[in-house]
Write a protein that holds these residues in place. Structure first.
Motif, PDB file in Angstrom:
ATOM      1  N   SER A 147       0.817  -1.206   0.000  1.00  0.00           N
ATOM      2  CA  SER A 147       0.000   0.000   0.000  1.00  0.00           C
ATOM      3  C   SER A 147       0.856   1.263   0.000  1.00  0.00           C
ATOM      4  O   SER A 147       2.011   1.247   0.403  1.00  0.00           O
ATOM      5  N   ALA A 160      -1.986   6.087   2.199  1.00  0.00           N
ATOM      6  CA  ALA A 160      -3.081   5.196   2.574  1.00  0.00           C
ATOM      7  C   ALA A 160      -2.820   4.587   3.937  1.00  0.00           C
ATOM      8  O   ALA A 160      -3.717   4.457   4.770  1.00  0.00           O
ATOM      9  N   LYS A 173      -4.837 -17.785  14.422  1.00  0.00           N
ATOM     10  CA  LYS A 173      -4.016 -17.143  13.418  1.00  0.00           C
ATOM     11  C   LYS A 173      -2.586 -17.712  13.473  1.00  0.00           C
ATOM     12  O   LYS A 173      -1.933 -17.865  12.454  1.00  0.00           O
ATOM     13  N   GLN A 217      -2.344 -20.713  11.555  1.00  0.00           N
ATOM     14  CA  GLN A 217      -2.272 -20.342  10.145  1.00  0.00           C
ATOM     15  C   GLN A 217      -0.862 -19.867   9.803  1.00  0.00           C
ATOM     16  O   GLN A 217      -0.329 -20.204   8.750  1.00  0.00           O
ATOM     17  N   GLN A 275       1.669 -21.317   7.002  1.00  0.00           N
ATOM     18  CA  GLN A 275       2.234 -20.436   5.980  1.00  0.00           C
ATOM     19  C   GLN A 275       3.762 -20.486   6.026  1.00  0.00           C
ATOM     20  O   GLN A 275       4.420 -20.549   4.994  1.00  0.00           O
ATOM     21  N   THR A 308       5.841 -14.090  -6.259  1.00  0.00           N
ATOM     22  CA  THR A 308       4.968 -13.777  -5.120  1.00  0.00           C
ATOM     23  C   THR A 308       3.497 -13.980  -5.473  1.00  0.00           C
ATOM     24  O   THR A 308       2.687 -14.238  -4.597  1.00  0.00           O
ATOM     25  N   HIS A 309       3.154 -13.832  -6.771  1.00  0.00           N
ATOM     26  CA  HIS A 309       1.745 -13.940  -7.123  1.00  0.00           C
ATOM     27  C   HIS A 309       1.377 -15.349  -7.562  1.00  0.00           C
ATOM     28  O   HIS A 309       0.276 -15.588  -8.021  1.00  0.00           O
ATOM     29  N   GLU A 310       2.328 -16.279  -7.438  1.00  0.00           N
ATOM     30  CA  GLU A 310       2.074 -17.615  -7.949  1.00  0.00           C
ATOM     31  C   GLU A 310       1.369 -18.454  -6.889  1.00  0.00           C
ATOM     32  O   GLU A 310       1.853 -18.606  -5.773  1.00  0.00           O
ATOM     33  N   GLU A 331      -5.306   1.704  -4.657  1.00  0.00           N
ATOM     34  CA  GLU A 331      -4.197   2.520  -4.171  1.00  0.00           C
ATOM     35  C   GLU A 331      -3.130   2.770  -5.221  1.00  0.00           C
ATOM     36  O   GLU A 331      -2.358   3.707  -5.112  1.00  0.00           O
ATOM     37  N   GLN A 335      -7.222 -16.002 -10.121  1.00  0.00           N
ATOM     38  CA  GLN A 335      -6.379 -15.494 -11.203  1.00  0.00           C
ATOM     39  C   GLN A 335      -6.953 -15.875 -12.569  1.00  0.00           C
ATOM     40  O   GLN A 335      -6.831 -15.120 -13.529  1.00  0.00           O
ATOM     41  N   ILE A 350      -2.380  -9.117 -11.677  1.00  0.00           N
ATOM     42  CA  ILE A 350      -2.107 -10.367 -10.958  1.00  0.00           C
ATOM     43  C   ILE A 350      -0.665 -10.388 -10.484  1.00  0.00           C
ATOM     44  O   ILE A 350      -0.370 -10.742  -9.345  1.00  0.00           O
ATOM     45  N   GLU A 351       0.232  -9.969 -11.384  1.00  0.00           N
ATOM     46  CA  GLU A 351       1.645 -10.058 -11.028  1.00  0.00           C
ATOM     47  C   GLU A 351       2.055  -9.027  -9.983  1.00  0.00           C
ATOM     48  O   GLU A 351       3.046  -9.200  -9.292  1.00  0.00           O
ATOM     49  N   VAL A 386       0.344  -8.195  -7.339  1.00  0.00           N
ATOM     50  CA  VAL A 386      -0.170  -8.456  -5.986  1.00  0.00           C
ATOM     51  C   VAL A 386       0.310  -9.818  -5.509  1.00  0.00           C
ATOM     52  O   VAL A 386       0.043 -10.833  -6.148  1.00  0.00           O
ATOM     53  N   ALA A 387       1.027  -9.802  -4.386  1.00  0.00           N
ATOM     54  CA  ALA A 387       1.529 -11.055  -3.818  1.00  0.00           C
ATOM     55  C   ALA A 387       0.379 -11.800  -3.147  1.00  0.00           C
ATOM     56  O   ALA A 387      -0.531 -11.190  -2.595  1.00  0.00           O
ATOM     57  N   ILE A 388       0.426 -13.124  -3.219  1.00  0.00           N
ATOM     58  CA  ILE A 388      -0.593 -13.917  -2.520  1.00  0.00           C
ATOM     59  C   ILE A 388      -0.234 -13.939  -1.037  1.00  0.00           C
ATOM     60  O   ILE A 388       0.859 -14.357  -0.670  1.00  0.00           O
TER      61      ILE A 388
END
Lengths: 632, 298
Positions: free
Chosen positions: A146, A150, A553, A556, A560, A579-581, B231, B269, B292-293, B295-297
């Protein structure tokens, strides 16, 4: 760790520890600053963190430094020095989110330590801002993507949301008075009147702008020349210094013909001494205190924290019409063989006068007519003789001292009274501020049939000092006085605000708490206690629920963490996870690249998906076992 | 239940060659009770897809060809005075169907467009003061030509929001194109389609999709995506809460089609480009893949 997070953490530590720089040895502050700078540079240049042995060495050096400086590892200053240094050091080895979390907690703790030194409104506001910054760092930890703006907004919102609970806790949480919350005796570096007066001691005080106390009058406001706030009474004189002296023959004071009662509330700043200030002559005080034989109000315990008390005084009075001979004798003592010219002068008045009252008048006339000058910056006078016949310039201290000397020399019992005179009216808050600069010394003489009477020789030289206050005397000397009127107004506003802060926030002690709660019908103590316990119970229950959620948590988090560990192991083998995979995609990619691992990674990813995203209660221990046993 | 779904997918894939992703998206959209907008150049099989889907699912089908002179009454229906009975009788328009193909929707005037879009949102139409319910399920596949072509009235953003997904079909790959060129006529294939499920099956599927589990971790991810669009400076404005709901319901349907009863980030996704691309006016040409790329999961 993300670079921006490091910057926010550096900023947090910096602003949280900055106020401590004024109490800590300079080397500690610079040491911390260098560590912070170094860490910022490492983050900026994207360089690796220093190795463990180096960090260890730095830590040992810092510890040794502290030991050498303070000779101990315990105590307030040492604790704060350690906190500041260790926080900066922790930043040097920050790797995981957990480290950052620990650092943020450390910052929160350090914020509180600032209240050891100051509890003013300004400090409160400043620490609120530091809390905001620390919260921003905290949010960053959980939402690294962010924007700063914000996050600032979120942090402010969170703090606003926390406000109601804070207020409830502030009002309801029992104030425990005593060692649990008590601060060490040296908590406040206090300045104020002493129980002795040597040349220049009052003069130093008069230069200070610190607030001594604030007064609200209940209905009747006395005239300014009646606002004599009685402090230590000084009896013994050795030629230079006036001291309290000792007596075993003090008798309880007897006041007669009292009238003109005035009621007021004093908010006394801590001065680490026993005496309280009251107008002459005190009648009632709301806190445990006693009235001494020389009309001082002495508190049962030294005033280490800001004290609010109500009092009543009688402005018109006759005090101790009968005084014990021993006391009268004490009030005539003079150091032998000093100040012959003054003795001579006093004796000549004695011979010329029939009544004591005439002598007093002659003395006052003498001050008035002989070209004496009121100044805060007089030429130094070695003795009373020197002052009375050579320099002839000085302030209250000099006049009171020499006047009492002359009286005693002329055979009239006299003593020096120190305290404060007047005060500055704050029209914003409708109260008077009495500053250290209002410190004053005057004389008290005992006359047959009149008892102890206040006589202020300063009034004979500089009536405006008594009638309008010291600031007008000073103002006249200050050419810019007129132009800074608005500044003065601003200062009054701020002081009024601080006064309210002291009254309602700092001064909210157990007594006030009960008084406040009883307004809501919680009169009986047992009922109050019940409500308090119920309220605290509710708060604790809410907290427990919150913690339980946190426990879940934690599970969790473990899952993780185990998954991320597997990803790291694969990363080292050249198969980094973006990171998005998602886990399924990643497992498929790994399986395609490394057929030998296909089975394993599919099994782990399957369990991970089941644990993290599905509702079924899969055994998480199995997953964690598999994940930690996984070898790429 | 999964076997019926598989049967549906197999039959549609037999008719639309080389587009498994688009077929699944269209199905997910249908199962998530959303409407579908297909945007592409003419001739890539938009209409065929609609035909094949309705044939395979056994839905009552009708089609409106949108033109610039189309009137709302042409869509909704009209009351006609019947002399014998001496009263007005309502003749329902083509919208009273289970699957409606609104072909080239951006050729019609905004007035006609909004008549359809309001019906899509409300699942009912009000004509001459009488509110009439549309059949259930009610599913609209609208097609449109890319708006830069001539003679189009582009749908405003607020109207685009009514569609759960907007997808593109795109040209087939070499292999699919070859078998398309060699194979039998599509029209014959459509004529030979047999329904693979009935209405009850479809309604049950829709209900089951609603019950697919969404974990806290996944909600975190969806919120991270939403937050990023709000944002980041790459977007003129972020995704709305409605878009968030759309993401979730589409991802649930997708997870079910994939044979799972819980949503995983990959589901999100997969449907994300279809769900967000028409809701996210991007300032700097950000594609859904870039979102998608970015934003980290969590």
């Amino acid at each position: 760790m993300n670079r921006q997070l490091i910057y926010v953490l550096v900023l947090s530590i910096l602003i949280v520890t900055a106020p401590h720089a004024q109490h800590l040895p300079p080397w500690v502050s610079s040491f911390g600053a260098i560590l912070l700078l170094w860490r910022s540079y490492l983050a900026y240049a994207n360089r690796p963190l220093p190795k463990r042995p180096l960090l260890l060495a730095i830590t040992v050096v810092a510890m040794c430094g502290i030991l050498i400086e303070f000779h101990t590892l315990f105590g307030r200053e040492v604790g704060i020095a350690l906190l500041a240094l260790l926080a900066s050091l922790k930043l040097m080895e920050i790797k995981t989110r957990r480290d950052a979390m620990a650092l943020i907690y450390l910052c929160c703790f350090t914020i509180i330590t600032n209240f050891f030194y100051s509890q003013s409104l300004f400090t409160g506001l400043y620490l609120l801002i530091t809390l905001l910054v620390v919260t921003v760092a905290w949010i960053h930890l959980y939402a690294p993507g962010s924007a700063f703006k914000a996050r600032l907004k979120t942090a402010a919102t969170m703090m606003l949301q926390a406000m109601p609970l804070t207020l409830i806790l502030f009002v309801l949480f029992p104030r425990v008075e005593g060692p649990l919350w008590g601060l060490p005796q040296d908590a406040y570096a206090a300045s104020g009147l002493d129980d002795m007066m040597s040349p220049g001691s009052l003069g130093r005080l008069i230069l200070s702008d610190d607030v001594a106390f604030r007064v609200t009058y209940k209905s009747l406001v006395p005239r300014r020349d009646q606002m004599y706030w009685r402090g230590p009474v000084l009896w013994d004189f050795d030629g230079k210094t006036w001291t309290k002296g000792q007596t075993k023959h003090g008798i309880a004071p007897r006041f007669s013909d009292i009238s003109q009662p005035v009621e007021y509330t004093v908010t006394l700043e801590p001065h680490n001494k026993n005496w309280l200030f009251a107008l002459d002559v005190p009648d009632k005080v709301s806190v445990p205190a006693r009235l001494t034989y020389d009309f001082q109000v002495i508190s049962a315990t030294p005033v280490h924290a800001r004290l609010i008390y109500h009092a009543r005084s009688e402005l018109a009075y006759r005090a101790n019409l009968q005084e014990s001979d021993i006391q009268l004798e004490r009030a005539l003592q003079l150091p032998p063989g000093l100040n012959p010219r003054s003795l001579q002068l006093a004796r000549s008045w004695r011979e010329k006068s029939r009544h004591n009252i005439e002598i007093v008048q002659r003395a006052l006339d003498y001050f008035h007519n002989q070209n004496f000058r009121y100044t805060l910056d007089p030429k130094p006078a070695d003795s009373i003789d020197d002052f009375l016949f050579e320099t002839r310039q000085g302030y209250c201290e000099h006049y009171a001292s020499s006047f009492v000397f002359l009286m005693r020399a002329a055979g009239i019992p006299a003593r020096v009274v120190t305290g404060y005179l007047g005060g500055e009216y704050n029209s914003v808050g409708n109260y008077y501020i009495v500053r250290q600069s209002d410190a004053h010394a005057w004389a008290e003489i005992w006359l047959e049939g009149a008892g102890w009477q206040r006589t202020d020789p300063t009034a004979a030289i500089s009536p405006e000092r008594v009638e309008r206050g010291l600031s007008t005397v000073q103002m006249a000397a200050l050419p810019l006085a007129g132009q800074i009127a608005w500044l003065h107004g601003l200062r009054m506003d701020w002081d009024a605000l601080s006064y309210q802060w002291n009254q309602w926030v700092i001064g909210y002690n157990s007594e006030r708490q009960f008084a406040y709660l009883s307004r809501f019908g919680l009169e009986s103590l047992s009922l109050q206690t019940t409500y308090l316990v119920a309220a605290i119970g509710l708060i604790l229950a809410a907290f427990a629920l919150f913690m339980l959620r946190h426990l879940f948590k934690c599970k969790q988090d473990k899952i993780q963490a185990a998954w991320l560990k597997v990803c790291r192991k694969l990363d080292r083998r050249g198969l980094p996870r973006a990171t998005h995979e998602g886990p399924a995609d990643y497992a498929a990619r790994v399986a395609a690249a490394r057929p030998d691992l296909a089975f394993r990674i599919r099994e782990i990813a399957g369990l991970y998906i089941a644990l993290r995203y599905a509702s079924s209660q899969t055994d998480h221990a199995l997953f964690i076992r598999l994940a930690s046993a996984f070898k790429a | 239940m999964n076997s019926t779904l598989n049967g549906v997918i197999r039959q549609v894939e037999g008719a639309i060659l080389g587009k498994p992703q688009q077929i699944r998206l269209a199905l997910a959209c249908l199962i998530a009770r959303g409407h579908l907008l297909i945007e592409d150049v003419p001739g890539v099989g938009k209409t065929t897809l609609a035909h094949v889907l309705s044939g395979t699912l056994g839905l009552q089908f009708s089609r409106i060809q949108f033109t610039s002179d189309l009137l709302p009454a042409d869509i909704l229906g009209i009351s006609v005075f019947e002399r014998e009975k001496n009263q007005f009788k309502f003749h329902p328009g083509p919208i009273f169907t289970q699957m409606l193909l609104a072909d080239e929707i951006n050729r019609a005037t905004p007035k006609a467009q909004s008549a359809l879009l309001e019906a899509m949102e409300e699942h009912q139409v009000t004509i001459e003061g009488v509110t009439r319910k549309l059949p259930a399920p009610f599913f609209v596949i609208a097609t449109q030509n890319p708006s830069h072509q001539t003679g189009t009235y582009p749908l405003p953003e607020s109207q685009l929001d009514r569609f759960l997904m907007r997808i593109q079909i795109g040209y087939p790959d070499e292999k699919a194109e070859r078998s398309l060129l060699c194979g039998i006529d599509r029209r014959e294939i459509i004529a030979g389609l047999t329904p693979q499920m009935d209405i009850a099956d479809l309604l049950a599927l829709q209900q089951r999709a609603k019950e697919v589990f969404v974990s806290e971790a996944l909600l975190d991810y969806v919120q991270a995506l939403l937050r990023h669009t709000r944002e980041s400076e790459s977007y003129a404005h972020g995704l709305s809460p409605r878009a968030g709901l759309a993401l979730l319901s589409a991802a649930r349907a997708w997870a079910m089609i994939d044979g799972r009863n819980a949503v995983i980030p990959e589901d999100v996704q997969n449907i994300l480009p279809g769900v967000v691309s028409h809701r996210l006016p991007s300032a700097s040409g950000q594609t859904a893949q870039q979102l998608i790329e970015a934003v980290a999961i969590p």
